[in-house]
Write a protein that holds these residues in place. Sequence first.
Motif, PDB file in Angstrom:
ATOM      1  N   UNK A 474      45.569  57.544  29.569  1.00  0.00           N
ATOM      2  CA  UNK A 474      45.408  56.711  30.771  1.00  0.00           C
ATOM      3  C   UNK A 474      44.637  55.440  30.477  1.00  0.00           C
ATOM      4  N   UNK A 475      43.626  55.526  29.597  1.00  0.00           N
ATOM      5  CA  UNK A 475      42.822  54.338  29.321  1.00  0.00           C
ATOM      6  C   UNK A 475      43.548  53.319  28.452  1.00  0.00           C
ATOM      7  N   UNK A 476      44.760  53.685  27.966  1.00  0.00           N
ATOM      8  CA  UNK A 476      45.561  52.736  27.194  1.00  0.00           C
ATOM      9  C   UNK A 476      46.764  52.215  27.978  1.00  0.00           C
ATOM     10  N   UNK A 477      46.906  52.674  29.212  1.00  0.00           N
ATOM     11  CA  UNK A 477      47.998  52.181  30.054  1.00  0.00           C
ATOM     12  C   UNK A 477      47.691  50.757  30.517  1.00  0.00           C
ATOM     13  N   UNK A 478      48.730  50.011  30.831  1.00  0.00           N
ATOM     14  CA  UNK A 478      48.575  48.610  31.202  1.00  0.00           C
ATOM     15  C   UNK A 478      48.523  48.451  32.718  1.00  0.00           C
ATOM     16  N   UNK A 479      47.436  47.884  33.209  1.00  0.00           N
ATOM     17  CA  UNK A 479      47.298  47.593  34.635  1.00  0.00           C
ATOM     18  C   UNK A 479      47.031  46.093  34.784  1.00  0.00           C
ATOM     19  N   UNK A 480      48.000  45.397  35.343  1.00  0.00           N
ATOM     20  CA  UNK A 480      47.869  43.942  35.504  1.00  0.00           C
ATOM     21  C   UNK A 480      46.830  43.648  36.590  1.00  0.00           C
ATOM     22  N   UNK A 481      46.021  42.652  36.351  1.00  0.00           N
ATOM     23  CA  UNK A 481      44.982  42.263  37.319  1.00  0.00           C
ATOM     24  C   UNK A 481      45.594  41.930  38.681  1.00  0.00           C
ATOM     25  N   UNK A 482      44.858  42.289  39.695  1.00  0.00           N
ATOM     26  CA  UNK A 482      45.300  41.935  41.044  1.00  0.00           C
ATOM     27  C   UNK A 482      44.885  40.529  41.432  1.00  0.00           C
ATOM     28  N   UNK A 483      43.756  40.079  40.869  1.00  0.00           N
ATOM     29  CA  UNK A 483      43.219  38.744  41.164  1.00  0.00           C
ATOM     30  C   UNK A 483      42.812  38.057  39.868  1.00  0.00           C
ATOM     31  N   UNK A 488      35.619  34.293  34.145  1.00  0.00           N
ATOM     32  CA  UNK A 488      36.074  33.984  32.789  1.00  0.00           C
ATOM     33  C   UNK A 488      36.741  32.609  32.759  1.00  0.00           C
ATOM     34  N   UNK A 489      37.593  32.326  33.740  1.00  0.00           N
ATOM     35  CA  UNK A 489      38.262  31.026  33.774  1.00  0.00           C
ATOM     36  C   UNK A 489      37.262  29.877  33.852  1.00  0.00           C
ATOM     37  N   UNK A 490      36.180  30.085  34.625  1.00  0.00           N
ATOM     38  CA  UNK A 490      35.165  29.045  34.791  1.00  0.00           C
ATOM     39  C   UNK A 490      34.375  28.799  33.510  1.00  0.00           C
ATOM     40  N   UNK A 491      34.261  29.846  32.662  1.00  0.00           N
ATOM     41  CA  UNK A 491      33.445  29.746  31.451  1.00  0.00           C
ATOM     42  C   UNK A 491      34.190  29.156  30.261  1.00  0.00           C
ATOM     43  N   UNK A 492      35.499  28.916  30.384  1.00  0.00           N
ATOM     44  CA  UNK A 492      36.287  28.472  29.238  1.00  0.00           C
ATOM     45  C   UNK A 492      35.918  27.054  28.814  1.00  0.00           C
ATOM     46  N   UNK A 551      45.476  35.052  21.858  1.00  0.00           N
ATOM     47  CA  UNK A 551      46.086  36.270  22.395  1.00  0.00           C
ATOM     48  C   UNK A 551      45.056  37.100  23.159  1.00  0.00           C
ATOM     49  N   UNK A 552      43.867  37.238  22.588  1.00  0.00           N
ATOM     50  CA  UNK A 552      42.813  38.032  23.240  1.00  0.00           C
ATOM     51  C   UNK A 552      42.457  37.431  24.594  1.00  0.00           C
ATOM     52  N   UNK A 553      42.430  36.096  24.668  1.00  0.00           N
ATOM     53  CA  UNK A 553      42.129  35.430  25.933  1.00  0.00           C
ATOM     54  C   UNK A 553      43.204  35.760  26.972  1.00  0.00           C
ATOM     55  N   UNK A 554      44.466  35.690  26.565  1.00  0.00           N
ATOM     56  CA  UNK A 554      45.554  35.992  27.499  1.00  0.00           C
ATOM     57  C   UNK A 554      45.486  37.443  27.984  1.00  0.00           C
ATOM     58  N   UNK A 555      45.224  38.357  27.073  1.00  0.00           N
ATOM     59  CA  UNK A 555      45.119  39.772  27.480  1.00  0.00           C
ATOM     60  C   UNK A 555      43.987  39.962  28.493  1.00  0.00           C
ATOM     61  N   UNK A 556      42.849  39.331  28.249  1.00  0.00           N
ATOM     62  CA  UNK A 556      41.723  39.469  29.176  1.00  0.00           C
ATOM     63  C   UNK A 556      42.077  38.923  30.558  1.00  0.00           C
ATOM     64  N   UNK A 557      42.762  37.793  30.573  1.00  0.00           N
ATOM     65  CA  UNK A 557      43.108  37.190  31.862  1.00  0.00           C
ATOM     66  C   UNK A 557      44.217  37.947  32.596  1.00  0.00           C
ATOM     67  N   UNK A 558      45.090  38.605  31.837  1.00  0.00           N
ATOM     68  CA  UNK A 558      46.221  39.295  32.466  1.00  0.00           C
ATOM     69  C   UNK A 558      45.941  40.774  32.759  1.00  0.00           C
TER      70      UNK A 558
END
Length: 585
Positions: A474-483, A488-492, A551-558
């Motif tokens: 379960x902890x490896x399943x993919x759950x797309x962010x709701x918001x 993180x976006x502000x800190x880039x 790639x890591x940035x995209x995964x964190x945001x998605x």
Amino acid sequence: MPIVAQSTETTDWVSRFADEVIEESERRAPGKPVVVASGLSPSGPIHLGNLREVMTPHLVADEIRRRGHDVRHLISWDDYDRYRKVPAGIAGVDDSWGEHIGKPLTSVPAPAGSAYPNWAEHFKAAMTESLAELGVEFDGISQTAQYTAGVYRQQILHAVAHRAEIDAILDQYRTKKDPAKQKQQQSQKPVDEAELEAAEGSGAASEDDGSSGAGSVGYFPYKPYCGNCEKDLTTVTAYDDDSTELTYSCTLCGFSETVRLNEFNRGKLVWKVDWPMRWAYEGVVFEPSGVDHSSPGSSFQVGGQIVGIFGGKQPIGPMYAFVGISGMAKMSSSRGGVPTPADALKIMEPQILRWLYARRRPNQSFKIAFDQEIQRLYDEWDKLDAKVAEGAALPADVAAHSRAVRTAGGELPRTPRPLPYRTLASVADITAGEQEQALRILSELDPQNPLGTLEEARPRYDRAEAWINTHVPADQRTIVRGEPDAELLKSLDGAAQESLRLLLDGLAEHWSLDGLTHLVYGVPKVQAGFPADATPKELPPEIKTAQRTFFALLYHLLVGRDTGPRLPTLLLAVGQERVRALLGE
């Protein structure tokens, strides 16, 4: 027997064995069907290690059949063997099952909720269904039916009449071993140490050669099942060769009776006599055996001498190595939780499972992956499939592929549009079973040739979905962010913001699997002043580091993690509108 041109696929192990078996069969029984054999004990779930016992002769029989010869593949169901041990999945849950130890498997009730009449039929049914899906053609023989119908009566009487000769053969090995080593080498077929321990621990006479617990008659190769408690904890106390009167007593319940062996059908030959008797009775030419049977005193080695007493010859056949799964070594069906062919067929197509057994020589061990390795396995298969179609594969690989996708009876059903397994798994993961969304994503993989219906991707899609749902934690399943992750976006910094802008600007133009692959790998190249299509040889090593960071940035945001499904697939799954929102546009 018709003789046709030999197969051109002569570089693989199957063809070599087929040559030997046809030649040996003509020498032993000219003009008769070739007989190959397997033996399975339905003492519990029949696992993927046992499947090699079937697939090895099946592949050889199928090659012989392809050449136009008549061939029988016998599967002896050892369902008249004693119930030796309660499988781990039941032990501790219901202690009452222990009361049945010592009875024939067909006299033990089926597990709770089963639609079958007894224990053996329950586990035979699951294997039979899997073999049908795998395209394995066979003649099944129930040893319960054979023994209780008196089919082997003459063979039993013959063995008893020649018990001194059999005992002398067995004694060659008994006297050369200390008890500890002898215990390790006693074996059933298929071998199961836990079952043997249970037999020894129960006080039963060994079913391996019949030497333990001998009564006043000395060695006796036949063991009755008790007429009162149905168990095999019996000892033959008297036997008259002329009348065939046999007296036995049960060490468990105390029951005793005298019967005529020439009329009695409630018992069986001990294993080391039973197996070679069947070789002679069925005229078996080819039968593989596990590595356990290679040592002196093992069932196969001793059987090679005993079979002559019945007027037969030992089959030819390879010693096969063990099959494991990722993270496990040797399998044992009595311990529970060991994958079966049905388990494998839930997550992989029959062709892939056949291929795993066909591409490795029997003496080569291999593992079957239930973890992430299954994605790599499918990638390897798809590459082979393409090479075969192009005529670029090696002969041995062509042969293994042919044996995987078809039998002498024809092609196995296959997925019309075999999309990459890892892509299907990612889509199934992200969509969580929503078929309309899955179809939308899959239809966008190749806009020039869109998928029309999900049926085109089945059954491979269903296998990938089953793998995601049953073997990915379960902890490896993919759950797309709701918001969006506003913090993180502000800190880039400026470079990170630019990388996102380059991606977003190219989304519409590159919205396909290949296009997005080119785009996500190209963004760090463009940022560093290189063309988006520059090859790795044209780039400095630091570009790889920049790609990993991006790639890591995209995964964190998605999805809020460092990793996830392949980014092109993930982007398609999330959809353009939602991707733009989550990336801060």
